[in-house]
Design an enzyme around this catalytic site. Structure first.
Site, PDB file in Angstrom:
ATOM      1  N   ARG A 198       5.180 -13.236   9.476  1.00  0.00           N
ATOM      2  CA  ARG A 198       5.858 -11.977   9.198  1.00  0.00           C
ATOM      3  C   ARG A 198       7.179 -11.924   9.947  1.00  0.00           C
ATOM      4  O   ARG A 198       7.400 -12.647  10.920  1.00  0.00           O
ATOM      5  CB  ARG A 198       4.976 -10.772   9.481  1.00  0.00           C
ATOM      6  CG  ARG A 198       4.647 -10.498  10.936  1.00  0.00           C
ATOM      7  CD  ARG A 198       3.992  -9.117  11.112  1.00  0.00           C
ATOM      8  NE  ARG A 198       2.925  -8.840  10.147  1.00  0.00           N
ATOM      9  CZ  ARG A 198       2.891  -7.744   9.366  1.00  0.00           C
ATOM     10  NH1 ARG A 198       3.821  -6.840   9.424  1.00  0.00           N
ATOM     11  NH2 ARG A 198       1.893  -7.565   8.540  1.00  0.00           N
ATOM     12  N   LYS A 237       4.298   0.711  11.446  1.00  0.00           N
ATOM     13  CA  LYS A 237       4.253   1.985  10.736  1.00  0.00           C
ATOM     14  C   LYS A 237       4.017   3.143  11.707  1.00  0.00           C
ATOM     15  O   LYS A 237       4.637   4.195  11.598  1.00  0.00           O
ATOM     16  CB  LYS A 237       3.117   1.903   9.714  1.00  0.00           C
ATOM     17  CG  LYS A 237       3.399   2.645   8.447  1.00  0.00           C
ATOM     18  CD  LYS A 237       2.414   2.235   7.340  1.00  0.00           C
ATOM     19  CE  LYS A 237       3.028   1.197   6.409  1.00  0.00           C
ATOM     20  NZ  LYS A 237       2.071   0.680   5.425  1.00  0.00           N
ATOM     21  N   GLU A 286       0.877  -1.160   0.000  1.00  0.00           N
ATOM     22  CA  GLU A 286       0.000   0.000   0.000  1.00  0.00           C
ATOM     23  C   GLU A 286       0.922   1.220   0.000  1.00  0.00           C
ATOM     24  O   GLU A 286       1.796   1.321   0.869  1.00  0.00           O
ATOM     25  CB  GLU A 286      -0.857  -0.028   1.280  1.00  0.00           C
ATOM     26  CG  GLU A 286      -1.985   0.942   1.226  1.00  0.00           C
ATOM     27  CD  GLU A 286      -2.828   0.945   2.502  1.00  0.00           C
ATOM     28  OE1 GLU A 286      -2.775  -0.026   3.273  1.00  0.00           O
ATOM     29  OE2 GLU A 286      -3.521   1.961   2.701  1.00  0.00           O
TER      30      GLU A 286
HETATM   31  P1  ATP Z   1      -0.006  -1.756   7.043  1.00  0.00           P
HETATM   32  O1  ATP Z   1       0.195  -1.916   8.509  1.00  0.00           O
HETATM   33  O2  ATP Z   1      -0.213  -0.343   6.615  1.00  0.00           O
HETATM   34  O3  ATP Z   1      -0.920  -2.740   6.386  1.00  0.00           O
HETATM   35  P2  ATP Z   1       2.103  -3.351   5.993  1.00  0.00           P
HETATM   36  O4  ATP Z   1       3.403  -3.348   6.706  1.00  0.00           O
HETATM   37  O5  ATP Z   1       1.250  -4.565   6.021  1.00  0.00           O
HETATM   38  O6  ATP Z   1       1.415  -2.071   6.495  1.00  0.00           O
HETATM   39  P3  ATP Z   1       1.776  -3.300   3.133  1.00  0.00           P
HETATM   40  O7  ATP Z   1       2.139  -2.196   2.222  1.00  0.00           O
HETATM   41  O8  ATP Z   1       0.374  -3.696   3.249  1.00  0.00           O
HETATM   42  O9  ATP Z   1       2.370  -2.890   4.533  1.00  0.00           O
HETATM   43  O10 ATP Z   1       2.669  -4.577   2.842  1.00  0.00           O
HETATM   44  C1  ATP Z   1       3.033  -5.043   1.581  1.00  0.00           C
HETATM   45  C2  ATP Z   1       3.393  -6.500   1.669  1.00  0.00           C
HETATM   46  O11 ATP Z   1       4.484  -6.683   2.559  1.00  0.00           O
HETATM   47  C3  ATP Z   1       2.244  -7.333   2.206  1.00  0.00           C
HETATM   48  O12 ATP Z   1       2.128  -8.501   1.411  1.00  0.00           O
HETATM   49  C4  ATP Z   1       2.657  -7.652   3.600  1.00  0.00           C
HETATM   50  O13 ATP Z   1       2.138  -8.878   4.015  1.00  0.00           O
HETATM   51  C5  ATP Z   1       4.193  -7.690   3.504  1.00  0.00           C
HETATM   52  N1  ATP Z   1       4.790  -7.380   4.791  1.00  0.00           N
HETATM   53  C6  ATP Z   1       4.600  -6.279   5.537  1.00  0.00           C
HETATM   54  N2  ATP Z   1       5.269  -6.351   6.697  1.00  0.00           N
HETATM   55  C7  ATP Z   1       5.924  -7.536   6.697  1.00  0.00           C
HETATM   56  C8  ATP Z   1       6.794  -8.221   7.610  1.00  0.00           C
HETATM   57  N3  ATP Z   1       7.117  -7.692   8.788  1.00  0.00           N
HETATM   58  N4  ATP Z   1       7.281  -9.426   7.251  1.00  0.00           N
HETATM   59  C9  ATP Z   1       6.959  -9.963   6.068  1.00  0.00           C
HETATM   60  N5  ATP Z   1       6.154  -9.393   5.167  1.00  0.00           N
HETATM   61  C10 ATP Z   1       5.628  -8.193   5.461  1.00  0.00           C
END
Ligand code: ATP
Ligand code: MG
Length: 564
Positions: free
Chosen positions: A274, A284, A39
């Site tokens: 994650r 974030k 996003e």
């Molecule tokens: P938000 O809290 O705003 O949803 P987010 O960290 O999930 O933030 P996104 O932009 O939705 O951010 O994430 C993009 C991709 O990265 C998604 O597929 C998410 O699952 C993956 N992702 C985000 N954080 C992690 C993490 N800590 N480890 C592995 N993958 C991650």
């Protein structure tokens, strides 16, 4: 970058699907399609690197392609600045969405019209309805984890009325919050996600790409899986918190495929754990707080776990890729010690970084039996394990800079570097004998042994325990060097009482005026070096000037946190 990553449960699923020819009917040149769906509402962090390496790595290793899809369905928080920085970060990590002659960069917002059409389709089949309850009423009727929900009084609206209302919502004839479109699934489902989830909300808001074309915006659950299906994604890899959303992901796609709106085979959602690090916050909200309250100097502060910060710090894409392979892919959440990432950076930098000499805490030393004005050139290898990288000259003269900690007036027990009466070897140079220290000028006095020069016959007849680095004062230059360390001093910041700021490491940045060997004067931004005995450094990409580089410490030579 052709090396395949180690196996894991996701790879097993992919291999199984390929063996079963699951996607063959589609006659796609790409054997599999994955996607990385950020996003664009912030900067990418170390956790995203894992998702990027995983998704792009699968595509690379199985003859497929990974789509870079901006999940930009939320109008108010997204900006072009983030889109640009995400593109840079994925490229920097070494991945590409160009394949088969085209770009596979997509925006969920490009599907707004398509998604809307699908929504009308579901409404016309009685699978979605417009609910006109207030947000509070909806919350109250949704039930709890242990108790089913109650049907909305609007749930049995006729198809015609639902279509009319949905069109009015789309045309902008209703205020925010007055109606929503919901999927008609099961208010009694044990899975709350299936209790008639929202598909569209009214939001009279400007979107960074679609402008004012829309005033209803799709929810994540509605847009995400359907976008995957539109793009013919085969394996939709996401983090564990979406596990309970999978039945909904499948429900939307199944219903649309049944209705002839989507092609089979449909994408399969697969969840993995994650990435969580000790000594790091990735949330974030916390990162924004660190930047806004100026605990760090911006999103690219080398201490932040953002990818722009990592790059500026001197971390490398190769280090991240090795790290992602090494930690593998798990099905249950766990903590990875930050030292695992640091080790990966160290290993790669040890391979590639030329060796240089930097005196970080300079103390003057004068060789009293060395002629004034005389200069001779010593030679130092650029890389001890890679003779093909050659050698460079190190000018040697009467006045040198050494590290302050390499001299002690009264030696501590076991100290074998410089102190009055003791001998040490200058790396790549001569053996010195300390004759004293001049307090007024803060200068160590020595004599050198003329026939002790490294690499000359008989040089090793001098047995000395200490071996110290140095630069010639007349030839070295002064430079700002930033010694970065971990941003937090506790493995789980805020674990005690929720106040993660209390665990900030007060020594996470130290700035010194160092004396550097001549060859470092021409360092280009983002060039890496090992400063012997000190660690791995990079020329800062923002503050370095031609002929006057500034250096950032990426990582020390050894893990200094392990023993604490
Ligand atoms: P938000 O809290 O705003 O949803 P987010 O960290 O999930 O933030 P996104 O932009 O939705 O951010 O994430 C993009 C991709 O990265 C998604 O597929 C998410 O699952 C993956 N992702 C985000 N954080 C992690 C993490 N800590 N480890 C592995 N993958 C991650
Ligand atoms: Mg997310």
């Amino acid at each position: 970058m052709s090396t395949a990553s180690p196996s894991n449960f996701i790879r097993s699923i992919v291999e199984h699907d390929l063996a079963a020819n699951k996607f063959a009917i589609r006659a796609d040149w790409a054997k599999i399609r994955t996607r990385f769906p950020p996003e664009p509402n912030g900067y990418l962090h170390y956790g995203h690197a894992k998702s990027i390496c995983l998704n792009f790595g699968l595509a690379r290793d199985y003859g497929g392609v990974c789509h870079l899809r901006f999940d930009d369905t939320n109008p108010t928080k997204e900006e072009q600045e983030y889109v640009d920085s995400i593109i840079d970060a994925v490229r920097w990590l070494g991945f590409s969405w160009e394949a088969n002659g085209t770009s596979h960069q997509f925006f969920a917002s490009n599907y707004f019209a398509k998604l809307y059409g699908f929504a009308e389709h579901l409404v016309s089949r009685g699978l979605a309805y417009v609910d006109s309850q207030s947000a509070d009423e909806m919350r109250a009727s949704r039930g709890t984890l242990t108790q089913g929900g109650r049907n909305s009084p609007y749930r049995d609206r006729g198809v015609e009325e639902n279509l009319r209302l949905l069109r009015e919502m789309r045309e902008g004839r209703h205020a925010d919050g007055t109606h929503i479109l919901r999927a008609k699934i099961d208010m009694d489902s044990p899975n709350i996600n299936l209790r008639d989830p929202a598909m569209y909300r009214i939001r009279h808001a400007h979107h960074h790409r679609t402008g004012d074309a829309w005033c209803i915006y799709p929810t994540y659950d509605w847009a995400h899986g359907v976008s995957d299906a539109i793009e013919h994604i085969t394996h939709s890899v996401c983090t564990l918190e979406f596990q309970d959303h999978r039945p909904l992901y499948d429900w939307f796609n199944e219903k649309l495929a049944e209705g002839g709106q989507l092609e089979r085979p449909l994408p399969q959602q697969i969840e993995f754990a994650r990435l969580n690090f000790t000594y790091v916050v990735l949330s974030k909200r916390k990162l924004i707080q660190l930047v806004e309250e100026k605990h760090v100097e911006g999103w690219d502060d080398p201490r932040l776990p953002t990818l722009v910060g990592a790059r500026r710090r001197g971390y490398t894409p190769e280090g991240f890729r090795t790290f992602c392979d090494r930690i593998g892919v798990a099905k249950a959440d766990s903590w990875i010690d930050l030292s695992v990432l640091e080790d990966c950076m160290r290993e790669h930098l040890n391979e590639v970084a030329p060796r240089r000499i930097a005196v970080l805490d300079p103390l003057k030393l004068v060789i009293e039996n060395y002629p004034e004005g005389k200069v001779e050139l010593c030679e130092a290898p650029n890389h001890p394990q890679k003779p093909d990288l050659g050698k460079r000259p190190l000018p040697f003269s009467r006045a040198l800079w050494i590290e302050r900690e390499d001299y002690q007036q009264v030696p501590a027990k076991g100290y074998f570097r410089l102190f009055p009466g003791n001998r040490v070897r200058l790396r790549y140079g001569f053996v010195l004998e300390c004759t004293g220290y001049d307090k007024a000028t803060d200068t160590v006095r020595c004599n050198y042994l003329e026939d002790s020069r490294s690499g000359t016959p008989g040089a090793d007849t001098y047995k000395v325990k200490g071996n110290i680095h140095w630069v010639s004062a007349a030839h070295s230059h002064t430079a700002e060097v930033r010694l970065y360390d971990r941003l937090f001093k506790a493995p789980h910041p805020g674990a005690e009482d929720g106040d993660f700021l209390k665990d900030l490491n007060p020594d996470s940045k130290k700035v010194v005026r160092a004396q550097l060997e001549p060859a470092l004067r021409d360092a280009k931004p983002e060039e890496h070096f090992q400063f012997e005995r000190h660690g791995y450094f990079v020329a800062d990409c923002i503050d370095s000037k031609p002929g006057a580089p500034v250096f950032n410490r990426a990582v020390t030579l050894r893990d200094s946190w392990a023993k604490k």
